[in-house]
Design an enzyme around this catalytic site. Structure first.
Site, PDB file in Angstrom:
ATOM      1  N   SER A  44       0.887  -1.450   0.380  1.00 44.54           N
ATOM      2  CA  SER A  44       0.010  -0.081   0.269  1.00 44.54           C
ATOM      3  C   SER A  44       1.030   1.760  -0.081  1.00 44.54           C
ATOM      4  CB  SER A  44      -1.129   0.148   1.182  1.00 44.54           C
ATOM      5  OG  SER A  44      -2.244   1.054   0.427  1.00 44.54           O
TER       6      SER A  44
ATOM      7  N   ASP B   6     -10.108  -2.725  -5.644  1.00 43.69           N
ATOM      8  CA  ASP B   6      -9.091  -2.104  -5.333  1.00 43.69           C
ATOM      9  C   ASP B   6      -8.941  -0.392  -6.516  1.00 43.69           C
ATOM     10  OD1 ASP B   6      -7.241  -0.303  -4.054  1.00 43.69           O
ATOM     11  OD2 ASP B   6      -5.949  -1.957  -3.595  1.00 43.69           O
TER      12      ASP B   6
ATOM     13  N   HIS C  14      -8.699  -4.483  -1.301  1.00 45.42           N
ATOM     14  CA  HIS C  14      -6.765  -4.248  -0.545  1.00 45.42           C
ATOM     15  C   HIS C  14      -6.636  -4.532   0.669  1.00 45.42           C
ATOM     16  CE1 HIS C  14      -3.965  -1.002  -0.112  1.00 45.42           C
ATOM     17  NE2 HIS C  14      -4.547  -0.740   0.326  1.00 45.42           N
TER      18      HIS C  14
END
Length: 292
Positions: free
Chosen positions: A156, A250, A280
């Site tokens: 991320s 995502d 995600h």
């Protein structure tokens, strides 16, 4: 019928959503993460955790955690990981997969506790991360590491930091063998089709991405992002080979896919794993299914 065809093994995340629309919400999440940090097992798969402090950006001390296999040879390769959390949350112990990395690779995995936005916006986070790489490579012999064989990983926001650190390492002449970017934050534009479409996806959505960049990189109208702030805007030539993993549902999906394509166009060996039925953070569930 579900709006998103999320794989069954990730249904536990179906109704989970982060909300970082205010600093108050960020503080609440951090407090919860702080409690969990104290519950982290100090040993798993024969891998123990040690902590030491190094000078970060501007000489301020930051913590680095080492996931240390019980038996390893001297002068081994090593992994340097940067955690996710929208540049504003998370900590060096919040990814349980690091135990597996250390165990299966039989080499140390280091995780840097870089400083967080909005209190510490760019360039604190990325410079803290680069400071960890510099420290480990400069002290490799004393630490029993092979400075010529380092893998940089991140998930991320940490994936975005990893991408930027690899660009910095190339410019500073520090060798990196491989970069591993898991559903990474790559662009501050927030204008891809997946961004526009995924305004209500589980875990992470378009609005969170907007807030994230406002915290980390608060630019004035028309201001150009500084060097190394946005991986997509950097020079992609002569970088380390790259593995990129993206999740189907995502908002960050398309920028990760585009980064893989841009690396290939720049002559960098890159492999894109565009996972399906995923959201995600899907790989962070304690119970792993076939996709994860």
């Amino acid at each position: 019928m579900d709006k998103y065809n999320i794989a069954r093994e990730f249904r536990a995340l179906k109704h989970f959503k982060l909300d970082i629309s205010s600093q108050k919400n960020i503080i609440i999440v951090r407090e919860g993460e702080g409690l969990l940090k104290h519950l982290v097992k100090k040993k798993k798969f024969g891998v123990s955790i040690d902590c030491f402090r190094i000078p970060g950006y501007l000489g301020e001390m930051i913590e680095v955690y080492e996931y240390h296999p019980v038996q390893r040879q001297e002068k081994t390769p090593f992994v340097l990981h940067f955690h996710g959390g929208a540049f504003a949350m998370g900590n060096a112990l919040n990814n349980a997969l690091l135990y597996s990395y250390a165990h299966q690779l039989n080499c140390p995995v280091f995780s840097a506790d870089y400083r967080l936005a909005p209190e510490f916006p760019f360039p604190y986070g990325v410079n803290d991360c680069f400071a960890a790489l510099e420290y480990l490579t400069k002290n490799a012999e004393a630490l029993g590491l092979d400075a010529s064989r380092v893998v940089i990983t991140g998930d991320s926001a940490g994936g975005g930091l990893a991408a930027s650190v690899c660009q910095m390492a190339r410019d500073k002449g520090i060798p990196v063998s491989l970069q591993v970017l898991i559903y990474p934050v790559i662009s501050n534009a927030c204008n891809t089709p997946s961004m526009m479409a995924f305004t209500d996806t589980p875990v992470w959505d378009y609005q969170n991405s907007l807030h994230m960049w406002q915290y980390y990189l608060p630019l004035k109208q028309g201001e150009t992002p500084p060097k190394y702030a946005v991986p997509a805007l950097g020079d992609l030539t002569n970088l380390a080979p790259c593995y990129i993993e993206t999740a189907e549902f995502d908002p960050l999906r398309d920028e990760g896919n585009a980064y893989a394509e841009a690396l290939i166009q720049a002559g960098v060996p890159a492999h894109l794993e565009a996972t399906l039925g995923t959201v995600h953070g899907y790989d962070q569930l304690p119970k792993k299914g076939p996709i994860a």
